[in-house]
Motif scaffolding. Structure first.
Motif, PDB file in Angstrom:
ATOM      1  N   ASP A  54      25.904  52.493  37.645  1.00 44.18           N
ATOM      2  CA  ASP A  54      26.395  52.513  36.249  1.00 44.18           C
ATOM      3  C   ASP A  54      27.909  52.526  36.210  1.00 44.18           C
ATOM      4  O   ASP A  54      28.623  53.097  35.362  1.00 44.18           O
ATOM      5  N   SER A  55      28.462  52.200  37.551  1.00 42.17           N
ATOM      6  CA  SER A  55      29.927  52.240  37.595  1.00 42.17           C
ATOM      7  C   SER A  55      30.475  51.038  37.228  1.00 42.17           C
ATOM      8  O   SER A  55      29.970  50.026  37.233  1.00 42.17           O
ATOM      9  N   TRP A  56      31.736  50.951  36.781  1.00 43.80           N
ATOM     10  CA  TRP A  56      32.330  49.959  36.286  1.00 43.80           C
ATOM     11  C   TRP A  56      33.887  49.829  36.396  1.00 43.80           C
ATOM     12  O   TRP A  56      34.526  50.870  36.948  1.00 43.80           O
ATOM     13  N   THR A  57      34.434  48.752  36.039  1.00 43.12           N
ATOM     14  CA  THR A  57      36.115  48.767  35.975  1.00 43.12           C
ATOM     15  C   THR A  57      36.579  47.922  35.010  1.00 43.12           C
ATOM     16  O   THR A  57      35.738  46.963  34.590  1.00 43.12           O
ATOM     17  N   MET A  58      37.736  48.167  34.708  1.00 43.27           N
ATOM     18  CA  MET A  58      38.372  47.104  33.568  1.00 43.27           C
ATOM     19  C   MET A  58      38.958  45.921  34.329  1.00 43.27           C
ATOM     20  O   MET A  58      39.722  46.124  35.214  1.00 43.27           O
ATOM     21  N   MET A  59      38.974  44.877  33.777  1.00 41.86           N
ATOM     22  CA  MET A  59      39.474  43.559  34.277  1.00 41.86           C
ATOM     23  C   MET A  59      39.934  42.816  33.258  1.00 41.86           C
ATOM     24  O   MET A  59      39.322  42.545  32.186  1.00 41.86           O
ATOM     25  N   SER A  60      41.161  42.066  33.350  1.00 41.00           N
ATOM     26  CA  SER A  60      41.625  41.235  32.459  1.00 41.00           C
ATOM     27  C   SER A  60      40.968  39.835  32.334  1.00 41.00           C
ATOM     28  O   SER A  60      40.337  39.776  33.535  1.00 41.00           O
ATOM     29  N   SER A  61      41.180  39.020  31.457  1.00 43.41           N
ATOM     30  CA  SER A  61      40.514  37.738  31.550  1.00 43.41           C
ATOM     31  C   SER A  61      40.809  36.966  32.711  1.00 43.41           C
ATOM     32  O   SER A  61      40.109  36.301  33.247  1.00 43.41           O
ATOM     33  N   MET A  62      42.216  36.946  32.945  1.00 42.08           N
ATOM     34  CA  MET A  62      42.891  36.226  34.171  1.00 42.08           C
ATOM     35  C   MET A  62      42.385  36.844  35.514  1.00 42.08           C
ATOM     36  O   MET A  62      41.932  36.197  36.493  1.00 42.08           O
ATOM     37  N   GLU A  63      42.032  38.208  35.559  1.00 44.50           N
ATOM     38  CA  GLU A  63      41.746  38.756  36.855  1.00 44.50           C
ATOM     39  C   GLU A  63      40.159  38.465  36.788  1.00 44.50           C
ATOM     40  O   GLU A  63      39.556  38.313  38.138  1.00 44.50           O
ATOM     41  N   ILE A  64      39.501  38.256  35.942  1.00 44.02           N
ATOM     42  CA  ILE A  64      38.021  37.729  36.030  1.00 44.02           C
ATOM     43  C   ILE A  64      37.976  36.379  36.576  1.00 44.02           C
ATOM     44  O   ILE A  64      37.453  36.169  37.528  1.00 44.02           O
ATOM     45  N   PHE A  65      39.002  35.506  36.209  1.00 46.87           N
ATOM     46  CA  PHE A  65      39.000  34.172  36.740  1.00 46.87           C
ATOM     47  C   PHE A  65      39.310  34.127  38.106  1.00 46.87           C
ATOM     48  O   PHE A  65      38.649  33.473  38.724  1.00 46.87           O
ATOM     49  N   LYS A  66      40.517  34.928  38.461  1.00 46.19           N
ATOM     50  CA  LYS A  66      40.830  34.867  39.995  1.00 46.19           C
ATOM     51  C   LYS A  66      39.577  35.435  40.714  1.00 46.19           C
ATOM     52  O   LYS A  66      39.697  35.096  42.032  1.00 46.19           O
ATOM     53  N   TYR A  67      38.765  36.412  40.320  1.00 41.11           N
ATOM     54  CA  TYR A  67      37.816  36.946  41.161  1.00 41.11           C
ATOM     55  C   TYR A  67      37.102  36.048  41.618  1.00 41.11           C
ATOM     56  O   TYR A  67      36.504  35.991  42.827  1.00 41.11           O
ATOM     57  N   PHE A  68      36.735  34.868  40.942  1.00 38.21           N
ATOM     58  CA  PHE A  68      35.852  33.768  41.001  1.00 38.21           C
ATOM     59  C   PHE A  68      36.328  33.168  42.570  1.00 38.21           C
ATOM     60  O   PHE A  68      35.735  32.806  43.460  1.00 38.21           O
ATOM     61  N   SER A  69      37.677  32.701  42.578  1.00 31.55           N
ATOM     62  CA  SER A  69      38.432  32.258  43.699  1.00 31.55           C
ATOM     63  C   SER A  69      38.377  33.006  44.950  1.00 31.55           C
ATOM     64  O   SER A  69      37.994  32.897  45.883  1.00 31.55           O
ATOM     65  N   GLU A  70      38.671  34.707  44.462  1.00 36.60           N
ATOM     66  CA  GLU A  70      38.710  35.307  45.798  1.00 36.60           C
ATOM     67  C   GLU A  70      37.302  35.268  46.576  1.00 36.60           C
ATOM     68  O   GLU A  70      37.221  35.634  47.596  1.00 36.60           O
ATOM     69  N   LYS A  71      36.219  35.543  45.649  1.00 40.31           N
ATOM     70  CA  LYS A  71      34.898  35.418  46.239  1.00 40.31           C
ATOM     71  C   LYS A  71      34.425  33.929  46.710  1.00 40.31           C
ATOM     72  O   LYS A  71      33.241  33.749  47.034  1.00 40.31           O
ATOM     73  N   ASN A  72      35.315  32.893  46.324  1.00 32.82           N
ATOM     74  CA  ASN A  72      34.656  31.567  46.764  1.00 32.82           C
ATOM     75  C   ASN A  72      33.707  31.131  45.945  1.00 32.82           C
ATOM     76  O   ASN A  72      32.513  30.406  46.517  1.00 32.82           O
ATOM     77  N   TYR A  73      33.466  31.432  44.672  1.00 33.84           N
ATOM     78  CA  TYR A  73      32.179  31.123  44.067  1.00 33.84           C
ATOM     79  C   TYR A  73      32.048  29.773  43.675  1.00 33.84           C
ATOM     80  O   TYR A  73      33.270  29.277  43.318  1.00 33.84           O
ATOM     81  N   SER A  74      31.025  29.132  44.007  1.00 29.56           N
ATOM     82  CA  SER A  74      31.185  27.706  43.680  1.00 29.56           C
ATOM     83  C   SER A  74      30.496  27.138  42.491  1.00 29.56           C
ATOM     84  O   SER A  74      30.960  26.182  41.968  1.00 29.56           O
TER      85      SER A  74
END
Length: 224
Positions: free
Chosen positions: A66-86
């Motif tokens: 049940d832990s969580w973090t705050m992320m901005s819209s751009m941080e969410i988008f950049k997270y996709f690239s960081e994780k190499n999501y396809s």
């Protein structure tokens, strides 16, 4: 805008119209609907004692944390690239994501070329880009005491309804009669917890009415 994020991961959509589609899931924290059969109860409480410092901690947490973090819209988008999501299909789920305005997030994701799907209980106003595929999973008579909003039902591209008994079908019929959904809206019945009797009822109703069956494929094949 910043959003409380429980987890972000890539997998296969196991429910509804897009069953079998590779997707990136954004799971938001916070929900006040109170479904007794919910399989993500860890997303209900927005406990600030469980807040993580930043998104770098997300990969360290367990699936049911049940832990969580705050992320901005751009941080969410950049997270996709960081994780190499396809996948190019993004699913915003929860929790109840419509506790928050999703206009900025969905504008950015669609602007970046993603196809975006929202999963919501229909108990909150839906604030998303006009091209978002909206899946409303109506939660009627839950212990949270919230009402499914007619305007949320009318915005739906897909209604994915969990059923366990005939009363649930009657509740759905009553709700649909009061709505103004188009003929192109897909209605999917989802047996609660893959119960044998619920599944049998869902199959019969889908055949009788020309609706679709949603069997939570991910649970059968061992995915999240």
């Amino acid at each position: 805008m910043y959003y409380p994020i429980n987890e972000i991961f890539q997998s296969i959509q196991g429910e509804g119209v897009f069953t079998g589609t590779p997707a990136i899931f954004i799971r938001m924290q916070g929900c006040d609907v109170g479904c007794s059969w919910c399989d993500t109860k860890n997303t209900w409480c927005l406990d600030y004692e469980k807040k993580l410092p930043d998104s770098s901690y997300l990969h360290q947490k367990s699936d049911n944390s049940d832990s969580w973090t705050m992320m901005s819209s751009m941080e969410i988008f950049k997270y996709f690239s960081e994780k190499n999501y396809s996948p190019q299909h993004v699913i915003i789920t929860g929790g109840e994501p419509c506790l928050y305005s999703l206009l900025e997030l969905t504008d950015i994701l669609i602007g970046k070329g993603y196809y975006v799907q929202l999963e919501t209980s229909g108990t909150r106003e839906i604030k998303v880009h006009e091209n978002v595929w909206v899946t409303v999973s109506p939660k009627i008579g839950m212990r949270g005491g919230l009402v499914v909003l007619p305007e949320s039902i009318n915005r739906a591209n897909e209604i994915k309804y969990p059923i366990g008994k005939e009363k649930h079908i009657e509740d759905l019929d009553c709700m649909l009669k009061k709505s103004n959904i188009g003929n192109d809206v897909q209605i999917c019945l989802q047996p609660i917890n893959q119960n044998k009797n619920s599944t049998k009822l869902a199959i019969k109703t889908c055949i009788d009415r020309g609706w679709r069956l949603s069997v939570q494929l991910h649970k059968y094949i061992g995915l999240k």
